[in-house]
Design a protein around this motif. Structure first.
Motif, PDB file in Angstrom:
ATOM      1  N   VAL B   9       0.853  -1.186   0.000  1.00  0.00           N
ATOM      2  CA  VAL B   9       0.000   0.000   0.000  1.00  0.00           C
ATOM      3  C   VAL B   9       0.886   1.231   0.000  1.00  0.00           C
ATOM      4  N   GLY B  10       0.723   2.044  -0.991  1.00  0.00           N
ATOM      5  CA  GLY B  10       1.518   3.270  -1.078  1.00  0.00           C
ATOM      6  C   GLY B  10       0.996   4.304  -0.102  1.00  0.00           C
ATOM      7  N   ASP B  11       1.808   5.320   0.089  1.00  0.00           N
ATOM      8  CA  ASP B  11       1.369   6.340   1.038  1.00  0.00           C
ATOM      9  C   ASP B  11       0.746   7.536   0.321  1.00  0.00           C
ATOM     10  N   GLN B  12       0.815   7.520  -1.017  1.00  0.00           N
ATOM     11  CA  GLN B  12       0.186   8.644  -1.731  1.00  0.00           C
ATOM     12  C   GLN B  12      -1.213   8.220  -2.151  1.00  0.00           C
ATOM     13  N   SER B  13      -1.885   7.514  -1.275  1.00  0.00           N
ATOM     14  CA  SER B  13      -3.127   6.916  -1.755  1.00  0.00           C
ATOM     15  C   SER B  13      -4.359   7.767  -1.482  1.00  0.00           C
ATOM     16  N   GLN B  14      -4.170   8.917  -0.872  1.00  0.00           N
ATOM     17  CA  GLN B  14      -5.381   9.702  -0.621  1.00  0.00           C
ATOM     18  C   GLN B  14      -5.967  10.185  -1.949  1.00  0.00           C
ATOM     19  N   PRO B  15      -7.270  10.271  -2.021  1.00  0.00           N
ATOM     20  CA  PRO B  15      -7.909  10.489  -3.311  1.00  0.00           C
ATOM     21  C   PRO B  15      -7.758  11.906  -3.841  1.00  0.00           C
ATOM     22  N   GLY B  16      -7.006  12.754  -3.231  1.00  0.00           N
ATOM     23  CA  GLY B  16      -6.777  14.059  -3.831  1.00  0.00           C
ATOM     24  C   GLY B  16      -7.420  15.160  -3.025  1.00  0.00           C
ATOM     25  N   GLY B  17      -6.934  16.344  -3.262  1.00  0.00           N
ATOM     26  CA  GLY B  17      -7.398  17.483  -2.491  1.00  0.00           C
ATOM     27  C   GLY B  17      -8.710  18.014  -3.000  1.00  0.00           C
ATOM     28  N   THR B  20      -8.548  20.682  -6.068  1.00  0.00           N
ATOM     29  CA  THR B  20      -8.404  20.192  -7.438  1.00  0.00           C
ATOM     30  C   THR B  20      -9.701  19.591  -7.932  1.00  0.00           C
ATOM     31  N   TRP B  21     -10.348  18.817  -7.044  1.00  0.00           N
ATOM     32  CA  TRP B  21     -11.625  18.225  -7.450  1.00  0.00           C
ATOM     33  C   TRP B  21     -12.626  19.306  -7.828  1.00  0.00           C
TER      34      TRP B  21
ATOM     35  N   ASN C  91      -3.837   0.311  -5.678  1.00  0.00           N
ATOM     36  CA  ASN C  91      -2.544   0.444  -5.037  1.00  0.00           C
ATOM     37  C   ASN C  91      -1.684  -0.787  -5.206  1.00  0.00           C
ATOM     38  N   ARG C  96       2.197   0.168 -10.282  1.00  0.00           N
ATOM     39  CA  ARG C  96       2.191   1.612 -10.119  1.00  0.00           C
ATOM     40  C   ARG C  96       3.523   2.230 -10.553  1.00  0.00           C
ATOM     41  N   TYR C 175       5.796  14.395  -5.356  1.00  0.00           N
ATOM     42  CA  TYR C 175       4.620  14.996  -6.007  1.00  0.00           C
ATOM     43  C   TYR C 175       3.483  15.123  -5.018  1.00  0.00           C
ATOM     44  N   PRO C 177       0.006  14.495  -4.147  1.00  0.00           N
ATOM     45  CA  PRO C 177      -1.098  13.653  -4.607  1.00  0.00           C
ATOM     46  C   PRO C 177      -2.427  14.393  -4.590  1.00  0.00           C
ATOM     47  N   ALA C 178      -2.594  15.291  -3.666  1.00  0.00           N
ATOM     48  CA  ALA C 178      -3.859  16.022  -3.610  1.00  0.00           C
ATOM     49  C   ALA C 178      -4.077  16.834  -4.881  1.00  0.00           C
ATOM     50  N   PHE C 179      -2.988  17.232  -5.504  1.00  0.00           N
ATOM     51  CA  PHE C 179      -3.104  18.023  -6.726  1.00  0.00           C
ATOM     52  C   PHE C 179      -3.242  17.131  -7.958  1.00  0.00           C
ATOM     53  N   MET C 181      -3.708  13.627  -8.237  1.00  0.00           N
ATOM     54  CA  MET C 181      -4.551  12.442  -8.347  1.00  0.00           C
ATOM     55  C   MET C 181      -5.876  12.693  -9.064  1.00  0.00           C
ATOM     56  N   PRO C 182      -6.568  13.787  -8.771  1.00  0.00           N
ATOM     57  CA  PRO C 182      -7.822  14.010  -9.508  1.00  0.00           C
ATOM     58  C   PRO C 182      -7.601  14.088 -11.012  1.00  0.00           C
ATOM     59  N   PHE C 185      -7.128  10.635 -12.263  1.00  0.00           N
ATOM     60  CA  PHE C 185      -8.419   9.941 -12.330  1.00  0.00           C
ATOM     61  C   PHE C 185      -9.244  10.413 -13.520  1.00  0.00           C
TER      62      PHE C 185
END
Lengths: 309, 210, 407
Positions: B9-17, B20-21, C91, C96, C175, C177-179, C181-182, C185
């Protein structure tokens, strides 16, 4: 029906004929045989608008420019008229299957009238030959042969089906055009803006009647054969890399004249007129004759009707 | 990365801020909105043209029959003053070449017995060769209707305006009305024989010539 | 911001220097690609001087090799990104790490797509006629406009994501991810949509019964999920031979498993289509007959169709049997077969039966001309070159050979 031996002969014949044409064309001069950069880059043409977005003044400029351009190219004066549609007119065409003898006079007249390229050859009308016995089950276009080469037409036991643009009311070709370079005019004629077409040939894939033809190479028309009475949406000489097609002779019919193929038909198989006029020939035949349209199941609603006279 | 444990399980797995959404969501809504607006507006309407009508139609002109010639000359040129033999028989002498293949008609069914340069309708009225269509349509009444409507026969000139109606004999030989085959124009070139290579050669030779 | 810009400038400069250096093998590879590109440029100059008559396309078959490649490559572009799903959503570590290469492949594939469409049109200088604002795009009616829009959006998105990821690791940052990942997706539905729209481009044509079937879009996607990942496996194998990067066998096997499902669906849909054509035996069957039996008298594509079918079936057997799939050399053979099979099936194998016989029954037996093939090879050269460059940069960064030490 598609006999390979005859095909070869035909090919050889076609080749020699083209050679002949090339020689004559070379004698005619600048218009012949020069492929690349035959026409210098024209700033005004490049930045010209879509015909549908043009004001009346811009259309006048366009007709002037076309007249100058063709006069320079062919060495004779051109009469360019962007005649508009006539009120309460929607054109329809009728073709009497029981009369047509497959003589290809219409093809010839169409090529002359509409400045189709002689080399490489482009012909808007294609006349398919069918065995009468097979047609009793309906026209299966796969059975048709456009390359028949008889001494005399009609040949024994054969029937003929000339096909050109059917000017559909719900035309698949205009729907798919990415640039809006082709559309249906108020009088029902499906036209192409030959300066706006980018040559993607999506319309050719979409047309169910094989009516659209592409300028694969620089078109050639001998200067002494070029028709100088032209319409920007109709029979103006086209350039390389654009799609072209029948326009019901827009340059003639908007002045009330019959299309060239109609005039040329030696048996009177071709009928033309205003669908909205109840007294026109075309309205009469729609009321009184057994008519059919090609590929009716596609719901393109052609304005080209075949009938048994 | 050599580890091939699929459960890592990676640690960058949160679905994003959220930001951005939100921005992306707005962009998507904007694009869809513009699309539906464009759809609602429909395609570019055809150019609006000024109103235009054509002048009233003149009366149609009937195309005269072909000129008399060596093959078809006026009957009286030879038969003037001759007695008439009304019996149908083999055509001979100068008429050997004449093909009479019009049902089982004999000359005098149409040509007048005495006034040979006229045609005679069944009611006895004499008509000129020019008006032969009046004679033809005595039998071919259905064709007359269709010809008048423009469905049978040929018209030239204008679909709206000066029209020429081709009369029966302009197309049909009255003695043998079935259409004769004619030589068709050459067939189209096959797509496979349209090439580009040979076109270079004449052009190059042209260039070398002064 | 200024720091970023300066760093990016440095990154671009250094990247340029990096891609022009390399081993003999690398230089030879570059030389080969450059030769392909030069050949393509020469052939394209012919096409520009003489017109599309230099191709063997003619009125009856108005689309050919170019559009066939386009259809195939859209699939590659779409499918390369699909690997993101297992990589990021589930994951799954091994994949990945290689998902970035998938994005790079997608970018190269889109570049090739755009080039193939551009060279196919008769007057490329006039393409601005379909741009919003300056031109009159026939939107929403023309699927070609849709296709250009979604392809451009997809290209911009992937290019941005890949550049961002590579640049961040170049500068040694992590990087955000909050920026990102969306955006990643968002590229998943876009990947589906580019391929769906491309299928619609053909599907919407009622004049062409062979294409005018609802099954075409699912078939496009299924075959794309075969060709894209299979191509990636091959690329991974090459990369891990030439560079000391670590791509685990497990990742390749996992992709092999994915390929088994995709190929199963692809073959199933093909079977549905063949059944429908031959059982119902309407007169549209003539196109299927051309596809599988060439019609009578002359060259046809039956050989190609059977070749593609054989490739696909063999590949399927390899992917579905774990004993085969888990042996890397066998898996690689399966991937070669899958790529070859789908390339033929979805390129000319899709185009030609749709266009032959043409709408009025003429059978024009098309084969690409030499000039056409050379132009196509040139475009493949451009695509492979761009992929080589991007992969070299990203791998060098991963390996720690290439980076920027912030002071």
């Amino acid at each position: 029906m598609k006999n390979p031996e005859r095909d070869e002969q035909l090919d050889a014949k076609g080749a020699s004929r083209r050679k002949f044409l090339r020689t004559t064309a070379a004698g005619v001069g600048a218009a012949a045989g020069v492929p690349a950069a035959a026409e210098a880059f024209d700033f005004e043409t490049f930045f010209q608008k879509n015909f549908r977005s043009m004001s009346d003044e811009e259309i006048d400029e366009l007709t002037d420019r076309l007249a100058r351009k063709y006069e320079k190219k062919y060495g004779k004066p051109f009469d360019v008229q962007a005649t508009g549609p006539v009120d309460n007119v929607v054109f329809g065409y009728g073709l009497d299957i029981s009369r047509c003898i497959g003589c290809r006079r219409c093809v010839d007249a169409c090529v002359q009238e509409n400045n189709q390229s002689r080399d490489p050859e482009i012909q808007w009308i294609r006349v398919l030959e069918f065995e009468r016995e097979r047609v009793v089950r309906g026209f299966e276009l796969e059975d048709g042969n456009p390359y028949y080469d008889h001494e005399q037409a009609p040949a024994e036991g054969m029937v003929y089906l000339p096909i050109a643009c059917q000017h559909c009311e719900d035309s698949p070709c205009t729907n798919v055009c990415p640039t809006g370079a082709t559309w249906e005019e108020p009088d029902g004629i499906v036209v192409i803006d030959y300066d706006w077409c980018i040559g993607c040939r999506y319309c050719m894939a979409a047309c169910p009647y094989g009516a659209r033809h592409f300028n694969w190479a620089e078109p050639n028309i001998p200067a002494d054969e070029v028709n100088t009475n032209i319409h920007p949406l109709g029979n103006r000489p086209r350039g390389r890399g654009v799609v072209e097609k029948c326009s019901f002779c827009i340059q003639r019919v908007r002045d009330g004249r019959y299309p060239a193929c109609h005039e040329a038909c030696p048996v009177g198989a071709r009928k033309f007129g205003n669908l909205l006029d109840p007294n026109s020939e075309i309205s009469y035949l729609l009321k009184n004759k057994r008519t059919f349209v090609l590929k009716a199941e596609l719901n393109t609603r052609p304005k080209f009707f075949y009938f048994y006279g | 990365m050599a580890d091939d444990d699929p459960g890592e399980v990676g640690d960058q797995s949160q679905p994003g801020g959220l930001a951005t959404w939100v921005v992306l969501g707005l962009a998507v809504v904007l694009v869809l909105g513009l699309l539906s607006l464009r759809c609602a507006l429909g395609p570019d309407a055809a150019r609006s043209y000024p109103s235009r009508t054509l002048p009233p139609e003149p009366l149609p002109v009937l195309l005269p029959p072909p000129e008399m010639n060596d093959e078809y000359m006026p009957c009286d040129d030879c038969h003037e003053g001759e007695p008439t033999n009304p019996t149908p028989r083999e055509l001979e002498d100068d008429h050997e070449e004449t093909v009479l293949a019009h049902g089982d008609l004999w000359c005098l069914r149409c040509h007048d017995t005495d006034q040979r340069d006229n045609l005679r309708l069944s009611n006895g009225t004499l008509v000129d060769f020019e008006d032969s269509w009046k004679l033809c349509t005595q039998c071919h009444g259905q064709r007359l209707e269709e010809w008048k409507a423009g469905v049978h026969g040929k018209r030239t000139g204008h679909w709206w305006g000066a029209k020429e109606y081709w009369t029966c004999v302009a197309c049909h030989d009255p003695h043998s009305p079935v259409f004769k085959p004619i030589e068709p124009k050459p067939p189209p070139v096959r797509p496979s024989s349209i090439t580009w290579k040979p076109r270079i050669e004449p052009e190059e030779t042209d260039r070398e010539e002064p | 911001m200024k720091v970023y810009l300066a760093e990016f400038w440095h990154f671009s400069k250094e990247s340029l220097a990096l891609v022009t250096r390399g081993s003999h093998g690398y230089m030879a590879w570059l030389a080969l690609l450059v030769m392909m590109i030069l050949g393509g440029a020469w052939a394209y100059s012919n096409q520009l001087s003489f017109g599309l008559v230099t191709s063997n396309m003619r009125d009856p078959v108005s689309w050919g090799f170019y559009i066939g490649n386009f259809a195939f490559l859209v699939g590659v572009a779409a499918a390369a990104v699909i690997l993101i799903i297992p990589a990021y959503i589930y994951n799954w570590g091994p994949i990945r790490e290689v998902a970035l290469l998938g994005e790079l492949l997608a970018i190269s594939a889109i570049i090739m797509c755009m080039l193939f469409v551009t060279i196919d049109i008769g007057r490329p200088e006039m393409v601005w006629h379909m741009m919003p604002g300056v031109g009159t795009p026939n939107f929403p009616y023309s699927l070609l406009v849709w296709d250009v829009f979604v392809l451009s959006a997809y290209f911009v998105l992937n290019f941005f994501v890949a550049t961002y990821l590579v640049f961040m690791s170049y500068t040694g940052r992590k990087y955000n991810p909050a920026f990102i990942m969306p955006i990643i997706f968002l590229s998943i539905p876009l990947a589906i949509s580019i391929h769906t729209v491309t299928a619609f481009l053909f599907m919407g044509l009622k004049a062409r019964p062979f294409w005018n079937e609802a099954i075409l879009a699912p078939r496009f996607l299924a075959s794309a999920f075969c060709s894209g990942p299979a191509l990636l496996v091959l690329i991974f194998q090459v990369l891990r031979k030439v560079r000391p990067i670590q791509i685990s066998d497990a990742a390749l096997r996992k992709i092999g498993e994915l390929l088994a499902y995709a190929m199963a669906i692809n073959l199933f849909l093909l079977g549905c289509e063949v059944f429908k054509e031959f059982y119902s035996h309407s007169h549209h069957i003539i196109h299927a007959q051309f596809q599988w039996f060439s019609l009578e008298g002359g060259y046809g594509i039956a050989g190609y169709s059977l070749f593609a079918l054989t490739c696909n079936v063999t590949a399927f057997v390899i992917f579905i049997v774990p004993a085969f799939r888990n042996r890397i050399p066998v898996l690689l053979c399966g991937c070669v077969l899958a790529v070859a099979g789908v390339y033929v099936e979805k390129g000319l194998g899709l185009l030609l039966p749709g266009l032959t016989p043409d709408v009025i029954g003429e059978v024009y037996r098309y084969t690409p001309s030499l000039n056409e093939l050379m132009v196509g090879a040139g475009i493949w050269g451009v695509g492979l070159l761009s992929f080589t460059f991007m992969a070299k940069i990203s791998i060098a960064i991963t390996l720690g050979e290439f980076g920027y030490r912030r002071t």
